[in-house]
Scaffold this motif. Structure first.
Motif, PDB file in Angstrom:
ATOM      1  N   GLN A 132       0.809  -1.218   0.000  1.00 37.82           N
ATOM      2  CA  GLN A 132       0.000   0.000   0.000  1.00 37.82           C
ATOM      3  C   GLN A 132       0.844   1.269   0.000  1.00 37.82           C
ATOM      4  O   GLN A 132       0.360   2.344  -0.322  1.00 37.82           O
ATOM      5  N   PHE A 170      -4.660   3.527   8.346  1.00 40.20           N
ATOM      6  CA  PHE A 170      -5.024   4.909   8.013  1.00 40.20           C
ATOM      7  C   PHE A 170      -6.443   5.172   8.510  1.00 40.20           C
ATOM      8  O   PHE A 170      -7.337   4.377   8.310  1.00 40.20           O
ATOM      9  N   GLY A 171      -6.643   6.328   9.137  1.00 29.83           N
ATOM     10  CA  GLY A 171      -8.009   6.688   9.526  1.00 29.83           C
ATOM     11  C   GLY A 171      -8.098   7.093  10.976  1.00 29.83           C
ATOM     12  O   GLY A 171      -9.018   6.700  11.690  1.00 29.83           O
ATOM     13  N   THR A 212     -10.462  12.473   5.549  1.00 30.43           N
ATOM     14  CA  THR A 212     -11.356  11.819   6.507  1.00 30.43           C
ATOM     15  C   THR A 212     -12.347  12.837   7.071  1.00 30.43           C
ATOM     16  O   THR A 212     -13.544  12.566   7.187  1.00 30.43           O
ATOM     17  N   GLY A 253     -12.594   1.008   1.569  1.00 26.78           N
ATOM     18  CA  GLY A 253     -11.277   1.462   2.047  1.00 26.78           C
ATOM     19  C   GLY A 253     -11.414   1.989   3.460  1.00 26.78           C
ATOM     20  O   GLY A 253     -11.050   3.110   3.776  1.00 26.78           O
ATOM     21  N   THR A 254     -11.909   1.143   4.335  1.00 22.78           N
ATOM     22  CA  THR A 254     -12.333   1.608   5.664  1.00 22.78           C
ATOM     23  C   THR A 254     -11.171   1.970   6.583  1.00 22.78           C
ATOM     24  O   THR A 254     -11.334   2.760   7.510  1.00 22.78           O
ATOM     25  N   GLY A 255      -9.972   1.431   6.340  1.00 20.82           N
ATOM     26  CA  GLY A 255      -8.835   1.740   7.233  1.00 20.82           C
ATOM     27  C   GLY A 255      -9.139   1.314   8.652  1.00 20.82           C
ATOM     28  O   GLY A 255      -9.437   0.142   8.923  1.00 20.82           O
ATOM     29  N   LEU A 314     -15.036   5.795   9.246  1.00 22.56           N
ATOM     30  CA  LEU A 314     -16.232   6.307   8.560  1.00 22.56           C
ATOM     31  C   LEU A 314     -17.420   5.373   8.783  1.00 22.56           C
ATOM     32  O   LEU A 314     -18.565   5.824   8.908  1.00 22.56           O
ATOM     33  N   GLN A 337     -15.294  -2.163   4.102  1.00 28.10           N
ATOM     34  CA  GLN A 337     -14.479  -3.051   3.272  1.00 28.10           C
ATOM     35  C   GLN A 337     -13.074  -2.501   3.126  1.00 28.10           C
ATOM     36  O   GLN A 337     -12.864  -1.283   3.049  1.00 28.10           O
ATOM     37  N   ASP A 338     -12.104  -3.378   3.089  1.00 24.28           N
ATOM     38  CA  ASP A 338     -10.712  -2.991   2.829  1.00 24.28           C
ATOM     39  C   ASP A 338      -9.983  -4.218   2.293  1.00 24.28           C
ATOM     40  O   ASP A 338     -10.398  -5.349   2.551  1.00 24.28           O
ATOM     41  N   ASP A 372      -6.594  -4.443   2.793  1.00 25.69           N
ATOM     42  CA  ASP A 372      -5.350  -4.520   3.561  1.00 25.69           C
ATOM     43  C   ASP A 372      -5.598  -5.309   4.856  1.00 25.69           C
ATOM     44  O   ASP A 372      -6.452  -4.928   5.659  1.00 25.69           O
ATOM     45  N   SER A 420      -5.620  -3.256   8.026  1.00 25.17           N
ATOM     46  CA  SER A 420      -6.810  -2.407   8.169  1.00 25.17           C
ATOM     47  C   SER A 420      -7.999  -3.258   8.608  1.00 25.17           C
ATOM     48  O   SER A 420      -8.769  -2.842   9.478  1.00 25.17           O
ATOM     49  N   ASN A 477     -12.967   6.897   0.836  1.00 22.75           N
ATOM     50  CA  ASN A 477     -11.796   7.760   0.938  1.00 22.75           C
ATOM     51  C   ASN A 477     -10.608   6.879   0.596  1.00 22.75           C
ATOM     52  O   ASN A 477     -10.110   6.138   1.433  1.00 22.75           O
ATOM     53  N   LEU A 478     -10.190   6.938  -0.673  1.00 23.55           N
ATOM     54  CA  LEU A 478      -9.200   5.988  -1.189  1.00 23.55           C
ATOM     55  C   LEU A 478      -8.018   6.726  -1.788  1.00 23.55           C
ATOM     56  O   LEU A 478      -8.129   7.890  -2.176  1.00 23.55           O
TER      57      LEU A 478
END
Ligand code: SAM
Length: 296
Positions: free
Chosen positions: A41, A132-133, A140, A166-168, A172, A187-188, A190, A193, A227-228
């Motif tokens: 990533q 991230f997040g 964010t 891309g929830t990190g 969110l 969903q993600d 990684d 994450s 947020n990607l």
């Protein structure tokens, strides 16, 4: 993700394979590209000022330890050639202490576990910056504000189903659930994450509402928020548009304001129109809906 060693190593945290390529400084771009092709990533580039010997560059990346990762690293070693070296080691995950409390949007505050929320703010508990997040990045914040505006919009109920792509850390998805959504899918791709989001969903008592998944779910949602990073954002807009229910909205962020036109073009090609655009510190957000007479 930073390369610092963990301040604390949370129980059950996954381990990571830390890969370091040592190469001549003038090969930085091609080495960075080759390391990205492993599917990581992000990378950290260290030059002579940040720890590499003069004339050399160190490109560091992290990936989940697995037989596939080992094969990919062996392939990279062969491709790099004799003037570059590639080493790896397995480490405990990076786990930095979260700031005690950071307000986000009009209603929320992100707090570390055990920290009381300031009066008048609704606490989202995030235990560290594993993914991230942490709520502090402008993208964010833009998304949280968009979720708040949508929940308070006159003339319609708050979205009851939300997909967070891309929830990190899950931030969110957690905000959407607090704002009244009764079904949230986070969903993600990684693994770290996913691990962090699951932990945060549990810590915030939201397991009954939020599902954390690795693959984009089928079906449609009242609101899809993403947020990607720029490349996956553009690539996923058609798939995300297909998951926006009739009358629903797609909220996208993660792009610099200079790139807004490119994002809008993909949104329009997917059959949506841009209804609202916001900016914060050079970052952009678009709220998109179905064109009248299109998919709805
Ligand atoms: C910029 S972070 C956003 C985290 C959080 N949603 C927020 O707003 O703070 C982007 C996230 O997207 C994830 N990601 C990257 N590519 C992805 C893809 N193709 N599908 C789903 N998630 C992806 C990353 O793992 C990372 O967690």
């Amino acid at each position: 993700m930073s390369g610092q060693l963990p301040a604390t190593d949370p129980p059950g945290a996954p381990r990571l394979r830390e890969l370091t390529v040592d190469a001549p400084a003038d090969r930085e771009a091609s080495v960075v590209a080759a390391v990205y092709r492993l599917g990581v990533q992000g990378v950290e580039v260290r030059d002579a000022e940040s720890g590499a010997p003069a004339g050399r560059v160190h490109v560091v990346a992290w990936l989940p330890p697995s037989p596939t990762a080992s094969r990919a690293i062996r392939g990279l070693r062969r491709r790099l050639g004799p003037d570059a070296r590639c080493e790896w080691r397995d480490i405990a995950v990076t786990w930095e202490a979260a700031p005690p409390a950071a307000s986000i949007g009009a209603r929320f505050v992100v707090v570390a576990p055990g920290v009381a929320a300031p009066p008048g703010r609704d606490a989202i508990v995030l235990d560290g910056h594993l993914a991230f997040g942490d709520g502090l990045h402008p993208t964010t914040v833009l998304c949280v504000e968009a979720l708040e505006r949508r929940a308070a919009a006159p003339g319609g109920p708050a979205p009851s189903s939300v997909l967070d792509v891309g929830t990190g850390t899950g931030i969110l998805a957690l905000v959407a659930a607090r704002l009244g959504a009764t079904r949230v899918v986070a969903q993600d791709i990684d693994p770290l994450s996913l691990w962090a989001a699951r932990r945060h969903v549990e810590d915030n008592g939201a397991s009954a509402v939020i599902d954390v998944v690795e693959v984009l779910p089928a079906g449609t949602f009242d609101l899809v928020v993403a947020n990607l990073y720029f490349a996956p954002l553009l690539a996923l807009i058609p798939a995300m548009a297909a998951r926006v229910a009739p009358g629903g909205e797609l909220v996208v962020s993660g792009f610099g304001v200079d790139a807004r036109g490119r994002v809008e073009a993909v949104v329009v090609a997917a059959g949506l129109v841009v209804r609202e655009a916001k900016e914060r510190e050079g970052w952009g957000l678009l709220v998109c809906g179905w064109r009248v007479g299109a998919a709805e």
